[in-house]
Design an enzyme around this catalytic site. Structure first.
Site, PDB file in Angstrom:
ATOM      1  N   ARG A  77     -12.836  -4.769  -6.804  1.00  0.00           N
ATOM      2  CA  ARG A  77     -12.576  -5.459  -5.540  1.00  0.00           C
ATOM      3  C   ARG A  77     -13.850  -5.488  -4.691  1.00  0.00           C
ATOM      4  O   ARG A  77     -14.585  -4.496  -4.648  1.00  0.00           O
ATOM      5  CB  ARG A  77     -11.477  -4.642  -4.837  1.00  0.00           C
ATOM      6  CG  ARG A  77     -10.939  -5.158  -3.569  1.00  0.00           C
ATOM      7  CD  ARG A  77      -9.837  -4.243  -3.050  1.00  0.00           C
ATOM      8  NE  ARG A  77     -10.387  -3.010  -2.463  1.00  0.00           N
ATOM      9  CZ  ARG A  77      -9.762  -2.254  -1.552  1.00  0.00           C
ATOM     10  NH1 ARG A  77      -8.554  -2.586  -1.138  1.00  0.00           N
ATOM     11  NH2 ARG A  77     -10.309  -1.161  -1.071  1.00  0.00           N
TER      12      ARG A  77
ATOM     13  N   ASP B 241       1.453  -4.317   8.839  1.00  0.00           N
ATOM     14  CA  ASP B 241       0.282  -3.472   8.625  1.00  0.00           C
ATOM     15  C   ASP B 241      -0.922  -4.412   8.532  1.00  0.00           C
ATOM     16  O   ASP B 241      -1.031  -5.221   7.601  1.00  0.00           O
ATOM     17  CB  ASP B 241       0.453  -2.659   7.334  1.00  0.00           C
ATOM     18  CG  ASP B 241      -0.722  -1.710   7.083  1.00  0.00           C
ATOM     19  OD1 ASP B 241      -1.807  -1.938   7.648  1.00  0.00           O
ATOM     20  OD2 ASP B 241      -0.550  -0.762   6.287  1.00  0.00           O
TER      21      ASP B 241
ATOM     22  N   TYR C 241     -11.250   2.115  10.345  1.00  0.00           N
ATOM     23  CA  TYR C 241     -12.450   2.412   9.549  1.00  0.00           C
ATOM     24  C   TYR C 241     -12.838   1.318   8.562  1.00  0.00           C
ATOM     25  O   TYR C 241     -13.821   1.455   7.845  1.00  0.00           O
ATOM     26  CB  TYR C 241     -12.317   3.767   8.830  1.00  0.00           C
ATOM     27  CG  TYR C 241     -11.068   3.986   7.993  1.00  0.00           C
ATOM     28  CD1 TYR C 241     -10.926   3.414   6.742  1.00  0.00           C
ATOM     29  CD2 TYR C 241     -10.046   4.815   8.454  1.00  0.00           C
ATOM     30  CE1 TYR C 241      -9.793   3.636   5.977  1.00  0.00           C
ATOM     31  CE2 TYR C 241      -8.905   5.045   7.704  1.00  0.00           C
ATOM     32  CZ  TYR C 241      -8.786   4.456   6.463  1.00  0.00           C
ATOM     33  OH  TYR C 241      -7.657   4.674   5.715  1.00  0.00           O
ATOM     34  N   LYS C 242     -12.071   0.242   8.517  1.00  0.00           N
ATOM     35  CA  LYS C 242     -12.412  -0.831   7.577  1.00  0.00           C
ATOM     36  C   LYS C 242     -13.246  -1.895   8.304  1.00  0.00           C
ATOM     37  O   LYS C 242     -14.388  -1.655   8.650  1.00  0.00           O
ATOM     38  CB  LYS C 242     -11.140  -1.428   6.984  1.00  0.00           C
ATOM     39  CG  LYS C 242     -10.302  -0.423   6.186  1.00  0.00           C
ATOM     40  CD  LYS C 242      -9.040  -1.102   5.678  1.00  0.00           C
ATOM     41  CE  LYS C 242      -8.068  -0.109   5.062  1.00  0.00           C
ATOM     42  NZ  LYS C 242      -8.557   0.520   3.846  1.00  0.00           N
TER      43      LYS C 242
ATOM     44  N   PHE D 181       0.864  -1.181   0.000  1.00  0.00           N
ATOM     45  CA  PHE D 181       0.000   0.000   0.000  1.00  0.00           C
ATOM     46  C   PHE D 181       0.903   1.234   0.000  1.00  0.00           C
ATOM     47  O   PHE D 181       1.866   1.305   0.759  1.00  0.00           O
ATOM     48  CB  PHE D 181      -0.937  -0.008   1.209  1.00  0.00           C
ATOM     49  CG  PHE D 181      -2.019   1.025   1.095  1.00  0.00           C
ATOM     50  CD1 PHE D 181      -3.101   0.820   0.260  1.00  0.00           C
ATOM     51  CD2 PHE D 181      -1.939   2.212   1.788  1.00  0.00           C
ATOM     52  CE1 PHE D 181      -4.095   1.784   0.124  1.00  0.00           C
ATOM     53  CE2 PHE D 181      -2.927   3.185   1.667  1.00  0.00           C
ATOM     54  CZ  PHE D 181      -4.007   2.966   0.831  1.00  0.00           C
TER      55      PHE D 181
HETATM   56  C1  LIG Z   1      -2.791  -1.483   3.891  1.00  0.00           C
HETATM   57  C2  LIG Z   1      -3.194  -0.075   4.232  1.00  0.00           C
HETATM   58  N1  LIG Z   1      -2.397   0.668   5.016  1.00  0.00           N
HETATM   59  C3  LIG Z   1      -2.726   1.937   5.339  1.00  0.00           C
HETATM   60  C4  LIG Z   1      -3.886   2.518   4.866  1.00  0.00           C
HETATM   61  C5  LIG Z   1      -4.184   3.956   5.172  1.00  0.00           C
HETATM   62  O1  LIG Z   1      -4.309   4.195   6.506  1.00  0.00           O
HETATM   63  P1  LIG Z   1      -4.541   5.676   7.082  1.00  0.00           P
HETATM   64  O2  LIG Z   1      -5.515   6.356   6.174  1.00  0.00           O
HETATM   65  O3  LIG Z   1      -5.116   5.428   8.445  1.00  0.00           O
HETATM   66  O4  LIG Z   1      -3.243   6.361   7.147  1.00  0.00           O
HETATM   67  C6  LIG Z   1      -4.742   1.784   4.064  1.00  0.00           C
HETATM   68  C7  LIG Z   1      -5.976   2.381   3.549  1.00  0.00           C
HETATM   69  O5  LIG Z   1      -6.705   1.854   2.766  1.00  0.00           O
HETATM   70  C8  LIG Z   1      -4.378   0.454   3.730  1.00  0.00           C
HETATM   71  O6  LIG Z   1      -5.161  -0.288   2.936  1.00  0.00           O
END
Ligand SMILES: Cc1ncc(COP(=O)(O)O)c(C=O)c1O
Length: 409
Positions: free
Chosen positions: A368, A196, A221-222, A126
């Site tokens: 997705r 992560d 939030y997921k 990501f």
């Molecule tokens: C694997 C991953 N890491 C980090 C994030 C982003 O996190 P944040 O917006 O809390 O910084 C996301 C968002 O979709 C994600 O999928």
């Protein structure tokens, strides 16, 4: 045909998690397949928000920091998340965003072994992880970011590796690393691993302690249903906590925030990873999102996720030949979303949304679908794939309005 509508309904009737759907407020006529981007609204959240605003903020005012447990919210909600990820209650705290928590933990952990120069991560991770990692690597003396292809990562771990930064379940295809074996491989080489868990927490069974994980971050939030922009969490294994010092030395991470001293003394334990004042309204929403898991085991959630995925995959294979599934067939190697490649994935996604099936698009060519067993059923999957097959067969996605891109895709 794998199953028909009657069989899908029968599967829902037999589903032990069926009643959990009532823990969420979902609009009529929508099949929501995007809980991996933004979890649905828990039914308890509006009332919890009203209480936090009207009673706690409106009436008790600043006394709520003590009287309504505001000051303990990061630890209290962290402990609830710990129960979902196989950690001890005092090893998880809610704070900031995933991006900010990555920064804190990369800098803190990499600084422990300055003689090791390599921060290692995965190509196609990501993007925020890679961006934060590159910024952190510029700030930590002697540290450099190296990005390796997924297949080459484990072989690349060596005597120079300081920290391995990996996303446990890949945001696009859903590939899942074997946490225990990768962590052990890194440890054997003297390196630490930072996971992560954004697409894992609340989605797949996690055993951070059992699997030897030392550092992790994850999203609120997921799958944790904490609401748009919900605060994130971070995990530091007990034995490491006293060795790490956050580079963001805010007063909330101080041993005595209300002593107002000039010197920084990190709080004992996980609290040292707080920086500023916790966002209490957002914390309340996250807490009610996490409470939606009450009484439900991650094993039960995972068993249903596997069944939903397998049904989705087989229906698409039968009825949507133009879509290529890129998610692993082996349940042990994947998360709780299913992704397909198509040159017009964006338009197909928009056409689906117009017909009440909400998934998402990931550039350049992936559509997705998040599978959230607490509020998704087998009939939902059956209907969603039937609508998608029809959109593909009729070419309805070719309508020019489906090619218009908003700021958020
Ligand atoms: C694997 C991953 N890491 C980090 C994030 C982003 O996190 P944040 O917006 O809390 O910084 C996301 C968002 O979709 C994600 O999928």
């Amino acid at each position: 045909m794998t199953i028909d509508l009657a069989r899908a309904r029968a599967l829902d009737a037999e589903d032990p998690l069926r009643a959990c759907r009532d823990r969420f407020l979902l609009p009529d006529g929508i099949i929501y397949l995007d809980g991996n981007s933004l979890g649905a609204l828990p039914a308890a959240t509006p009332e919890r928000q009203r209480r936090a605003v009207e009673q706690e903020w409106g009436t008790s005012l600043i006394r709520s920091w003590n009287d309504h447990g505001w000051i303990e919210a990061p630890q209290r909600v962290g402990a609830k998340i710990a129960a979902l990820i196989g950690a001890q209650p005092h090893e998880v705290i809610v704070a900031d965003s995933v991006s900010v928590n990555l920064f804190k933990l990369i800098v803190a952990a990499a600084s422990l072994t300055p003689e090791r120069p390599t921060l290692l991560s995965e190509a196609g991770n990501f993007h925020t992880d890679l961006h934060i990692a590159s910024g952190a690597a510029e700030l930590v003396p002697n540290l450099g970011l190296e990005i390796a292809e997924r297949e080459a990562i484990e072989a690349r771990i060596g005597a120079d590796t300081n920290l391995l930064l990996l996303t446990h379940v890949h945001f696009k295809a859903g590939f899942r690393f074997d946490m225990a074996s990768v962590t052990a491989r890194a440890k054997a080489a003297g390196a630490r691993t930072l996971w992560d868990l954004s697409h894992s927490a609340g989605a797949v069974p996690l055993h951070l302690n059992r699997d030897g994980a030392e550092l992790a971050v994850g999203c609120g939030y997921k799958y944790l249903n904490g609401g748009p922009g919900a605060p994130a969490f971070l995990y530091v294994a007990e034995h490491l906590q006293e060795q790490l010092v956050s580079p963001l030395r805010g007063w909330m991470g101080h041993a005595a925030p209300f002593a107002f001293t000039d010197d920084y003394v990190p709080a004992p334990g996980i609290a040292r990873f707080l920086a500023g004042t916790p966002p209490i309204l957002a914390m309340a929403a996250l807490e009610s999102g996490v409470d939606a898991f009450d009484g439900i085991t991650m094993d039960a959630i995972w068993a249903k996720s596997v069944a939903l995925f397998d049904l989705f995959a087989s229906l698409v294979a039968e009825t949507c030949p133009a879509l290529a599934c890129i998610s692993p067939a082996d349940a042990e190697r994947r998360g709780s979303h299913i992704s397909f490649r198509h040159p017009h994935a964006f338009e197909i996604c928009q056409a689906l949304i117009a017909e009440g099936v909400i998934g998402d698009f990931r550039a350049p060519d992936v559509v997705r679908f998040g599978l959230t067993p607490l509020y998704l059923g087998f009939e939902d999957v059956f209907r969603a794939v039937a609508i998608m097959a029809d959109i593909l067969d009729t070419g309805r996605w070719r309508d020019p309005r489906f090619a218009v891109r908003g700021k958020v895709t």
